[in-house]
Design an enzyme around this catalytic site. Structure first.
Site, PDB file in Angstrom:
ATOM      1  CB  CYS A   1     -10.252   3.822  -6.332  1.00 44.97           C
ATOM      2  SG  CYS A   1      -9.347   4.315  -4.850  1.00 44.97           S
TER       3      CYS A   1
ATOM      4  CD1 TRP B   1      -2.773   1.621   0.632  1.00 44.80           C
ATOM      5  CD2 TRP B   1      -1.455   2.323   2.286  1.00 44.80           C
ATOM      6  NE1 TRP B   1      -3.218   2.856   1.009  1.00 44.80           N
ATOM      7  CE2 TRP B   1      -2.434   3.315   2.036  1.00 44.80           C
ATOM      8  CE3 TRP B   1      -0.510   2.549   3.291  1.00 44.80           C
ATOM      9  CZ2 TRP B   1      -2.483   4.514   2.748  1.00 44.80           C
ATOM     10  CZ3 TRP B   1      -0.568   3.741   3.997  1.00 44.80           C
ATOM     11  CH2 TRP B   1      -1.544   4.703   3.734  1.00 44.80           C
TER      12      TRP B   1
ATOM     13  CG  ASP C   1     -12.894  10.408  -2.066  1.00 44.00           C
ATOM     14  OD1 ASP C   1     -12.909   9.508  -1.211  1.00 44.00           O
ATOM     15  OD2 ASP C   1     -12.273  10.307  -3.138  1.00 44.00           O
ATOM     16  CG  ASP C   2     -15.278   7.462   2.597  1.00 44.68           C
ATOM     17  OD1 ASP C   2     -16.481   7.385   2.839  1.00 44.68           O
ATOM     18  OD2 ASP C   2     -14.424   6.693   3.075  1.00 44.68           O
TER      19      ASP C   2
ATOM     20  CE  LYS D   1     -11.002   7.672  -5.248  1.00 40.92           C
ATOM     21  NZ  LYS D   1     -10.402   8.707  -4.398  1.00 40.92           N
ATOM     22  CD1 TRP D   2     -15.686  -0.297  -7.557  1.00 33.18           C
ATOM     23  CD2 TRP D   2     -17.706   0.279  -8.333  1.00 33.18           C
ATOM     24  NE1 TRP D   2     -16.536  -1.348  -7.335  1.00 33.18           N
ATOM     25  CE2 TRP D   2     -17.794  -1.021  -7.806  1.00 33.18           C
ATOM     26  CE3 TRP D   2     -18.857   0.856  -8.885  1.00 33.18           C
ATOM     27  CZ2 TRP D   2     -18.967  -1.758  -7.817  1.00 33.18           C
ATOM     28  CZ3 TRP D   2     -20.024   0.121  -8.904  1.00 33.18           C
ATOM     29  CH2 TRP D   2     -20.073  -1.172  -8.360  1.00 33.18           C
ATOM     30  CG  ASP D   3     -11.930   3.404  -2.617  1.00 33.14           C
ATOM     31  OD1 ASP D   3     -11.057   2.552  -2.851  1.00 33.14           O
ATOM     32  OD2 ASP D   3     -11.734   4.379  -1.851  1.00 33.14           O
TER      33      ASP D   3
ATOM     34  CG  ASN E   1     -10.792   1.745   0.712  1.00 32.76           C
ATOM     35  OD1 ASN E   1      -9.676   2.040   0.314  1.00 32.76           O
ATOM     36  ND2 ASN E   1     -11.849   2.484   0.481  1.00 32.76           N
TER      37      ASN E   1
ATOM     38  CG  ASP F   1      -4.875   5.697  -0.824  1.00 35.00           C
ATOM     39  OD1 ASP F   1      -5.576   6.216  -1.712  1.00 35.00           O
ATOM     40  OD2 ASP F   1      -5.311   4.855  -0.024  1.00 35.00           O
TER      41      ASP F   1
END
Ligand code: DGJ
Length: 729
Positions: A528, A201, A368-369, A478-480, A482, A550
């Protein structure tokens, strides 16, 4: 025609633009034997007559007489284990009698124009049948009724071959697929370096190169996604291969889940490279009448070094893997609020960022988030895809409208594959996440992974995301994603088929993405995964650009973007200018360097322009004007790597327009060093005969490529230079 079958020698010659891939059907073995992959040759008969075969050397043969070689000592197109070949197989099938022996013999073949799609999987494609030719080779194991189809597609204009495998159970037994690799290729020798992209990461896709040694060098992911750690790509290079010279062979897998790519040097110093779905804990039940399709792998060859290999991938992936309205279109300059606000925002704060961005000439604002449920940090709300009215009293629709009224477009972040324990969705459907009964659910970032193997989960996600997209003027998503997968089990799959869940997850995800991208063709979808944890060809099929890492520190990004460019087109590599000191690395780099780094990809900003000093704001205005004027060059230009940051403390690359009349060279210094020797940057890709204007000088292409530009001593740490190079007439 790129594919030739010579009936007399029973050989197949697959002719790329400058390369040949050849194999033939062995008379006694009646199975495909590999002959050659490399520079173009036309004489199939000579390849067959002079093929490499070693005599028996402790490896039993198939018993057709002493003159038949052991399977261990020939080059196989589809190796299986248990009948003399002791290397890693491409196919392993467990049978009801406990045996795994396969005897796959040639049954038929057909050559046809075009390239068929692969059921349920992303793949390269043609827009008209004359762009490629395909060969489907059918092999049959009569005892168990197993048909294997090897598919090879050769693109006319590239040195690439797409390979995949389809398996059909035409017998009466239920079979278990334990290993189905997409391609395996044998080389007669082992004098190669292996190159792959390794990381973690925030430092994804570092270039690693090492000589092959006896044994196996394997890279893989067991994480449920292609991963930050390894990329589904492996290349063999001659030891002397450089960026611009020497042979390079690449294998890139169009898949986003668990994979393996390995190079195995055998006891006779022959090399087998293979790539495909990771067989680790994979088991797929294939009942009578069913079939299984492997992902495809793209084999690329270059005799012009690693740079030549990258160009093959850039061109193919940019033009015939990416799809949709944005494949060929200039990408909007985005401003994303993540590093500007993290979770701490409300409508006025967002609008002030969007306002300033619109005034500066930025083209798309991305929220974003943190806009949904009651999400103030990462402990809640994933799954509850409705606006948080505390932050956005009038919802997404009103916010999007206000942003669009400023003359810029609106984009929104989602992480649809995940669910927070603290969410309405989880409270309602605790069984909807991946899990194994009686076992704990491992956590990362306080979230669990939804079970995309279940149709009701997929339907819910499609409808939920679609209803948000319908509700507002949204032009970008934006398709994240995590976290990595754990406790990969599904209550909806019978116990003896749990080995299918990881792949079924991927098939489910691909189905969701296919539906949404088809339903919203005007939306630019960006991939993402905690930065660049799923930067792979499978994702590129749905997302023409992917958030690269990131880590937005310009100096580190140069390494990350350089490594990513080995396979992926620069236009797919999203990169943003962010504030300093950098939030992850704490490093300060000049604004110009951050701009030069970010324009070398899908360009955008991720800061609050209101917080910049006046001189920085004017610099941003100049940068935006420059980028807009030359956007075509950075979007459609050929990208050449000039100096590797993995071998130097500096880094450089150049974009050259397809007609070679315009270029932009970028040089990035590392730490400032006083009293250094003179440095020059030799360019590539220009026309040697053309006179170019560079600043206030007129210089010919041969001078620029063979002598180079003088690099002035850096003004400070991490300085950079950009030269615009334009043909004079
Ligand atoms: C990880 C992404 O890489 C970031 O850009 C950001 O979107 C965060 N997730 C939000 O949680």
């Amino acid at each position: 025609m790129p594919i030739h079958y010579h009936a007399q020698s029973r050989s197949f010659l697959l002719q790329g633009a400058c390369s040949t891939y050849a194999f033939f059907l062995h008379k006694r073995l009646n199975t495909p034997i590999h002959l050659h992959w490399g520079k173009r040759v036309a004489d199939a008969e000579a390849l067959v007559a002079n093929r490499v075969e070693k005599g028996h050397c402790m490896s039993p043969g198939p018993g057709f007489g002493e003159t038949t070689p052991s399977l261990d000592e020939v080059m196989l197109e589809l190796p299986t284990f248990g009948s003399g070949d002791y290397r890693s197989p491409a196919l392993d099938v467990s049978q009801p009698d406990g045996s795994r022996i396969l005897d796959l013999r040639y049954s038929s073949h057909r050559i046809f124009s075009g390239k068929p799609p692969l059921a349920g999987l992303p793949a390269t494609y043609v827009e008209s049948n004359d762009e490629a030719e395909s060969l489907e080779l059918e092999l049959l194991d009569r005892k168990i009724g197993l048909r294997v189809y090897l598919l090879y597609s050769v693109f006319h204009d590239y040195d690439v071959i797409a390979r995949s495998v389809r398996i059909e159970n035409v017998g009466a037994l239920t079979l278990g697929l334990d290993r189905v690799l997409s391609a395996s290729i044998d080389f007669p020798d082992s004098a190669y370096h292996c190159l792959h992209l390794q990381g973690s990461w925030a430092r994804e896709r570092y270039v690693r190169r090492s000589p092959l040694q006896t044994g196996i060098l394997a890279i893989e992911s067991r994480r449920g996604s292609s991963s930050h750690m390894h990329n589904p790509f492996l290349a063999l290079l001659e030891p002397t291969t450089t960026e611009t010279a020497g042979e390079a062979y690449g294998m890139s897998l169009v898949y986003s889940g668990n994979f393996i790519a390995q190079a195995e040097v055998s006891h006779i110093d022959a090399t087998r490279v293979s790539i495909g779905i990771n067989p680790f804990q994979f088991h797929w039940e294939l009942r009578p009448g069913e079939s299984f399709q492997s992902p495809e792998t793209i084999l690329a060859y270059s005799s012009c070094g690693l740079g030549g290999l990258s160009h093959q991938y850039h061109r193919l992936y940019g033009r015939r893997l990416c799809r949709g309205a944005y494949r060929d279109a200039p990408r909007p300059i985005v401003i994303n609020n993540w590093e500007a606000t993290y979770f701490d925002f409300d409508q006025p704060k967002l609008l002030s960022i969007a306002d300033k961005a619109a005034a500066a000439g930025i083209e798309l604002f991305v929220l974003d988030d943190g806009w949904f449920g009651h999400r103030d940090d990462d402990t809640s709300s994933l799954g509850d895809w409705f606006a948080d009215r505390r932050k956005l009293p009038d919802g997404i629709e009103a916010l999007a409208a206000e942003v669009c009224d400023k003359g810029i477009r609106f984009g929104l972040w989602f992480e649809p594959e995940m669910v927070s324990e603290d969410s309405d969705l989880y409270r309602k459907h605790p069984d909807w996440c991946l899990q194994v009964e009686g076992r704990r659910k491992s956590m990362f970032r306080n979230q669990l992974v939804l079970d995309l193997s279940r149709a009701e989960v997929r339907d819910y996600l499609v409808e939920t995301v679609a209803s948000v997209l319908h509700s507002a003027r949204i032009s970008y998503v934006k398709w994240d994603m995590n976290r990595n997968l754990t406790e990969v089990g599904s209550p909806s799959v019978p116990s003896h088929r749990q080995g299918e869940v990881a792949h079924r997850y991927m098939l489910g995800l691909y189905q969701i993405l296919e539906t949404l991208t088809a339903r919203f063709p005007h939306v630019l979808f960006e991939g993402c995964s905690g930065g660049g944890g799923r930067f792979d060809p499978g994702m590129l099929y749905y997302f023409p650009q992917i958030w690269t890492s990131d880590n937005t520190d310009a100096h580190r990004r140069q390494q990350i973007q350089y490594g990513t460019s080995i396979v992926y087109p620069p236009s797919s590599i999203s990169a943003h200018v962010t504030a300093c000191p950098n939030h992850l690395e704490g490093r300060s780099t000049p604004l110009a360097t951050r701009f030069h780094t970010a324009l070398s990809g899908g360009f955008g900003y991720e800061l609050d322009l209101n917080k910049l000093a006046a001189d920085e704001q004017s610099a941003v205005a100049r940068h935006l004007a420059f980028y807009k004027e030359h956007r075509d060059l950075f979007t459609y230009g050929d990208f050449h790597r000039l100096i590797s940051p993995f071998e130097n403390d500096s880094c450089a690359w150049i974009y050259v327009s397809p007609d070679r009349r315009k270029a932009a060279a970028l040089y990035f210094h590392g730490l400032k060093t006083c009293n250094m020797n003179w440095k020059r940057l030799r360019l590539r890709g220009l026309d040697a005969e053309v006179l170019y204007r560079v600043g206030n000088q007129m210089l010919r292409g041969d001078y620029l490529m063979h002598v180079g530009l003088n690099i002035s001593e850096a003004s400070g740490d991490f300085a950079s230079e950009l030269w615009l190079i334009e043909a004079s007439v």
